[in-house]
Design a protein around this motif. Structure first.
Motif, PDB file in Angstrom:
ATOM      1  N   TYR A   1       0.827  -1.197   0.000  1.00  0.00           N
ATOM      2  CA  TYR A   1       0.000   0.000   0.000  1.00  0.00           C
ATOM      3  C   TYR A   1       0.870   1.260   0.000  1.00  0.00           C
ATOM      4  N   ASP A   2       0.552   2.214  -0.863  1.00  0.00           N
ATOM      5  CA  ASP A   2       1.240   3.503  -0.892  1.00  0.00           C
ATOM      6  C   ASP A   2       0.539   4.416   0.109  1.00  0.00           C
ATOM      7  N   VAL A   3       1.188   4.702   1.225  1.00  0.00           N
ATOM      8  CA  VAL A   3       0.556   5.483   2.289  1.00  0.00           C
ATOM      9  C   VAL A   3       0.357   6.950   1.882  1.00  0.00           C
ATOM     10  N   LYS A   4       1.239   7.485   1.061  1.00  0.00           N
ATOM     11  CA  LYS A   4       1.116   8.884   0.651  1.00  0.00           C
ATOM     12  C   LYS A   4      -0.118   9.106  -0.226  1.00  0.00           C
ATOM     13  N   HIS A   5      -0.316   8.213  -1.198  1.00  0.00           N
ATOM     14  CA  HIS A   5      -1.414   8.380  -2.147  1.00  0.00           C
ATOM     15  C   HIS A   5      -2.616   7.487  -1.832  1.00  0.00           C
ATOM     16  N   GLN A   6      -2.530   6.742  -0.759  1.00  0.00           N
ATOM     17  CA  GLN A   6      -3.605   5.848  -0.317  1.00  0.00           C
ATOM     18  C   GLN A   6      -4.095   4.953  -1.454  1.00  0.00           C
ATOM     19  N   HIS A   7      -3.136   4.195  -1.988  1.00  0.00           N
ATOM     20  CA  HIS A   7      -3.436   3.316  -3.112  1.00  0.00           C
ATOM     21  C   HIS A   7      -2.827   1.943  -2.865  1.00  0.00           C
TER      22      HIS A   7
END
Length: 180
Positions: free
Chosen positions: A143-149
């Motif tokens: 999961y990409d925490v910055k872009h919530q993806h």
């Protein structure tokens, strides 16, 4: 009069007897579907139990032995591990087993594209506290925490921590769908 002997459901042999047998695969499927949150038409309906040992490619590499391993009807691989003793290596152990499951059990063959790889889910039932949360159930994904993806559904690591459940099978202070 016979004396009833208590059985420890976290015992490896009993655990494999309940969850790793063809004649009780409905128990295993219900557990998997409940753990990963699949129901109705999305629920897994069949599992093919497989050999639970993966041999090292080189003599000095580590041998791996999964507790309960199977392939679901869509090709998703599932490993259910019961861990009684905290060897202080659960993160690495989980990733090691997951990677072996993802790549080596009927994984990618020469000439096939990467789209042929199937998701792999590791479900860890722990008889010790492990994660820094009060919740007995934790799910990890890429999961990409910055872009919530979420990058992919191919990696799922689930942890059920038995000590965080109350004596009723419900986590202390909250409701949960995973009574033990």
């Amino acid at each position: 009069m016979s004396t009833r002997r208590p059985y420890d459901p976290t015992n490896d042999l009993l655990f494999k007897f309940v969850f790793g047998r063809e004649e009780r695969k409905n128990i295993t499927l219900n557990f998997i579907n409940d753990t990963i949150g699949r129901e109705g038409e999305d629920a897994f309906a069949d599992i093919d139990f497989r050999n639970v040992e993966f041999a090292p490619e080189k003599q000095d590499e580590k041998l791996g032995r999964l507790d309960v391993f199977g392939v679901l009807q869509d090709g998703t691989r599932v490993d259910i591990e019961m861990q009684v003793i905290n060897h202080l290596n659960m993160e690495k152990r989980t990733l090691f087993y997951w990677s072996q499951m993802y790549l080596h059990f009927d994984g990618l063959q020469r000439g096939q594209g990467y789209r042929q790889l199937k998701p792999a889910i590791a479900i860890n039932i722990l008889r010790f506290p492990f994660l820094p949360t009060e919740d007995p159930f934790s799910k990890y994904v890429v999961y990409d925490v910055k872009h919530q993806h979420q990058l992919s559904n191919d990696l799922e690591l689930d942890f059920l921590e038995i000590p965080k459940y109350g004596s009723s099978g419900i986590p202390v202070g909250k409701k949960c769908r995973f009574p033990l």
